[in-house]
Motif scaffolding. Sequence first.
Motif, PDB file in Angstrom:
ATOM      1  N   ALA A 110      33.156  45.211  11.268  1.00  0.00           N
ATOM      2  CA  ALA A 110      33.259  44.692   9.903  1.00  0.00           C
ATOM      3  C   ALA A 110      32.474  45.535   8.908  1.00  0.00           C
ATOM      4  CB  ALA A 110      32.770  43.251   9.851  1.00  0.00           C
ATOM      5  N   ARG A 111      31.744  46.537   9.393  1.00  0.00           N
ATOM      6  CA  ARG A 111      30.896  47.386   8.549  1.00  0.00           C
ATOM      7  C   ARG A 111      29.916  46.544   7.747  1.00  0.00           C
ATOM      8  NH1 ARG A 111      34.161  49.944   4.703  1.00  0.00           N
ATOM      9  NH2 ARG A 111      32.489  51.435   4.299  1.00  0.00           N
ATOM     10  N   ALA A 112      29.397  45.495   8.401  1.00  0.00           N
ATOM     11  CA  ALA A 112      28.450  44.605   7.741  1.00  0.00           C
ATOM     12  C   ALA A 112      27.026  45.076   8.017  1.00  0.00           C
ATOM     13  CB  ALA A 112      28.629  43.174   8.231  1.00  0.00           C
ATOM     14  N   ASP A 113      26.190  45.044   6.994  1.00  0.00           N
ATOM     15  CA  ASP A 113      24.782  45.403   7.153  1.00  0.00           C
ATOM     16  C   ASP A 113      23.972  44.217   7.683  1.00  0.00           C
ATOM     17  OD1 ASP A 113      24.853  48.135   5.902  1.00  0.00           O
ATOM     18  OD2 ASP A 113      25.566  46.952   4.207  1.00  0.00           O
ATOM     19  N   ILE A 114      24.320  43.010   7.222  1.00  0.00           N
ATOM     20  CA  ILE A 114      23.586  41.794   7.567  1.00  0.00           C
ATOM     21  C   ILE A 114      24.600  40.682   7.822  1.00  0.00           C
ATOM     22  CG2 ILE A 114      21.897  40.074   6.778  1.00  0.00           C
ATOM     23  CD1 ILE A 114      20.835  42.221   4.825  1.00  0.00           C
ATOM     24  N   ALA A 115      24.310  39.840   8.797  1.00  0.00           N
ATOM     25  CA  ALA A 115      25.104  38.629   9.004  1.00  0.00           C
ATOM     26  C   ALA A 115      24.152  37.443   9.087  1.00  0.00           C
ATOM     27  CB  ALA A 115      25.941  38.725  10.276  1.00  0.00           C
ATOM     28  N   ILE A 116      24.584  36.308   8.545  1.00  0.00           N
ATOM     29  CA  ILE A 116      23.811  35.076   8.643  1.00  0.00           C
ATOM     30  C   ILE A 116      24.442  34.232   9.748  1.00  0.00           C
ATOM     31  CG2 ILE A 116      22.866  33.100   7.422  1.00  0.00           C
ATOM     32  CD1 ILE A 116      22.033  35.823   6.294  1.00  0.00           C
TER      33      ILE A 116
ATOM     34  N   LEU B 204      21.382  32.629  19.559  1.00  0.00           N
ATOM     35  CA  LEU B 204      22.064  33.913  19.543  1.00  0.00           C
ATOM     36  C   LEU B 204      22.258  34.435  20.960  1.00  0.00           C
ATOM     37  CD1 LEU B 204      20.154  35.679  16.630  1.00  0.00           C
ATOM     38  CD2 LEU B 204      22.429  34.672  16.539  1.00  0.00           C
ATOM     39  N   PRO B 205      23.435  34.971  21.266  1.00  0.00           N
ATOM     40  CA  PRO B 205      23.646  35.577  22.579  1.00  0.00           C
ATOM     41  C   PRO B 205      22.890  36.895  22.684  1.00  0.00           C
ATOM     42  CG  PRO B 205      25.543  35.964  21.185  1.00  0.00           C
ATOM     43  CD  PRO B 205      24.626  35.059  20.402  1.00  0.00           C
ATOM     44  N   ALA B 206      22.676  37.342  23.898  1.00  0.00           N
ATOM     45  CA  ALA B 206      22.027  38.634  24.098  1.00  0.00           C
ATOM     46  C   ALA B 206      22.924  39.728  23.530  1.00  0.00           C
ATOM     47  CB  ALA B 206      21.780  38.871  25.591  1.00  0.00           C
ATOM     48  N   SER B 207      22.341  40.595  22.710  1.00  0.00           N
ATOM     49  CA  SER B 207      23.126  41.660  22.083  1.00  0.00           C
ATOM     50  C   SER B 207      22.167  42.720  21.558  1.00  0.00           C
ATOM     51  CB  SER B 207      23.970  41.101  20.933  1.00  0.00           C
ATOM     52  OG  SER B 207      23.132  40.718  19.856  1.00  0.00           O
TER      53      SER B 207
ATOM     54  N   VAL C 228      19.281  42.722  15.907  1.00  0.00           N
ATOM     55  CA  VAL C 228      17.906  42.330  15.629  1.00  0.00           C
ATOM     56  C   VAL C 228      17.967  41.126  14.693  1.00  0.00           C
ATOM     57  CG1 VAL C 228      15.675  43.055  14.742  1.00  0.00           C
ATOM     58  CG2 VAL C 228      17.195  44.726  15.830  1.00  0.00           C
ATOM     59  N   ALA C 229      17.163  40.108  14.951  1.00  0.00           N
ATOM     60  CA  ALA C 229      17.250  38.856  14.197  1.00  0.00           C
ATOM     61  C   ALA C 229      15.957  38.573  13.455  1.00  0.00           C
ATOM     62  CB  ALA C 229      17.564  37.700  15.138  1.00  0.00           C
ATOM     63  N   ARG C 230      16.113  38.068  12.227  1.00  0.00           N
ATOM     64  CA  ARG C 230      14.989  37.532  11.450  1.00  0.00           C
ATOM     65  C   ARG C 230      15.244  36.046  11.230  1.00  0.00           C
ATOM     66  NH1 ARG C 230      12.602  41.119   6.494  1.00  0.00           N
ATOM     67  NH2 ARG C 230      12.345  43.110   7.574  1.00  0.00           N
TER      68      ARG C 230
ATOM     69  N   HIS D  38      19.471  32.603  11.472  1.00  0.00           N
ATOM     70  CA  HIS D  38      18.932  33.961  11.449  1.00  0.00           C
ATOM     71  C   HIS D  38      19.723  34.855  10.499  1.00  0.00           C
ATOM     72  CE1 HIS D  38      17.572  32.637  15.534  1.00  0.00           C
ATOM     73  NE2 HIS D  38      16.500  33.344  15.222  1.00  0.00           N
ATOM     74  N   ALA D  39      19.041  35.871   9.987  1.00  0.00           N
ATOM     75  CA  ALA D  39      19.696  37.035   9.402  1.00  0.00           C
ATOM     76  C   ALA D  39      19.646  38.122  10.471  1.00  0.00           C
ATOM     77  CB  ALA D  39      18.979  37.492   8.135  1.00  0.00           C
ATOM     78  N   VAL D  40      20.804  38.620  10.878  1.00  0.00           N
ATOM     79  CA  VAL D  40      20.855  39.591  11.972  1.00  0.00           C
ATOM     80  C   VAL D  40      21.411  40.912  11.454  1.00  0.00           C
ATOM     81  CG1 VAL D  40      21.140  37.778  13.688  1.00  0.00           C
ATOM     82  CG2 VAL D  40      23.167  38.875  12.737  1.00  0.00           C
ATOM     83  N   TYR D  41      21.018  41.985  12.135  1.00  0.00           N
ATOM     84  CA  TYR D  41      21.489  43.312  11.761  1.00  0.00           C
ATOM     85  C   TYR D  41      21.437  44.211  12.989  1.00  0.00           C
ATOM     86  CZ  TYR D  41      16.462  44.312  11.580  1.00  0.00           C
ATOM     87  OH  TYR D  41      15.129  44.437  11.892  1.00  0.00           O
ATOM     88  N   LEU D  42      22.094  45.360  12.900  1.00  0.00           N
ATOM     89  CA  LEU D  42      22.091  46.350  13.964  1.00  0.00           C
ATOM     90  C   LEU D  42      21.136  47.486  13.611  1.00  0.00           C
ATOM     91  CD1 LEU D  42      25.930  46.595  14.665  1.00  0.00           C
ATOM     92  CD2 LEU D  42      24.222  45.522  16.142  1.00  0.00           C
TER      93      LEU D  42
END
Length: 326
Positions: free
Chosen positions: A154-160, A165-168, A171-173, A286-290
């Motif tokens: 999705a070319r997303a920088d951040i997801a809410i 959360l599953p193992a992946s 990185v989660a805040r 969480h706010a998650v990102y790669l």
Amino acid sequence: MTLLTMRNPASAASPTFETNRSGELEVFVQVAEHGSFSAAARHLGVSPSATSKIVARMEARLGAQLLLRSTRRVQLTPEGRQLYERGQRVLADLQEAEAAASLRSTPKGVVRINSSSSTGQAILVPLMARLMQQYPGLVLDLSFTDEVVDLMEARADIAIRWGKLPASDMVARLLGHTRQVMVAAPAYLDAHGVPTHPNALGGHVRIGWNYQRTVPHWPFRVAGQDVEVPIGELLRVNDGDVMRNLAVEGVGLARLSLFHAWHDIAAGRLQVVLEAFNTGVLEPIHAVYLGKPERLPSRTRAVLDFLKAHVDLAHAETLPKQWCRG
């Protein structure tokens, strides 16, 4: 980009300079490009004698003549031509590095944020005006969907995301927590009765999800034991706001996040039922990102820090007793 530092700026006639090698290189490049010491000096805002002395110092240090001088013009020697071409690249790289460093203090660019519709409406939308005012250089690209998307695809920088959360590689805040509540409209409860036990759900319209990933039961705590009651939905949807609106319209019972249903409950459009059997489990949001935290672009880090500081979910953890029915 001027790398020279005047030791005595008040003395324009014969300034003395502190120069490092990048500063000397800039002077040399300007002399080469303008073809004279006086033209380069005007461009740099210094005296012709100062530029001449700097180039002479470079030639002495390198042990090579860089310029052929005449009364009207200077010309590059082969050694000077080689230094000029490399020097241009060095100065361009330095300018680019400085520009990148300045972006860290003033975040700029596009930040793509993905969220479910209900979460985005309840959490992100109220904060957008303040976020854009604080960081006017940002361009925010919001995508709301109740499908769990792959951030890279999705070319997303951040997801809410809310829930465990599953193992992946993400990185989660943590932004906060919310509890789940069973709700229905007063008109529905008046017409169909208030369920007083999870076993009574079979006589009611249940609104659930049509996702394949959805667990087809509702959790309750009965006599101190956690039990799972099959939903057996009579109506299925794929959008949280649609589910909430159906419940408000008196269609049936729904299990919603408290932060999502808060305003409708407070206004009396929805009432909470079976709260005595609520497990009390708080779902994390969480706010998650790669990627690695230390390598995040400044624009992404700025949005993450903003959300961490301004998302307030304290109200979504507890429920006033007067909002419960039955």
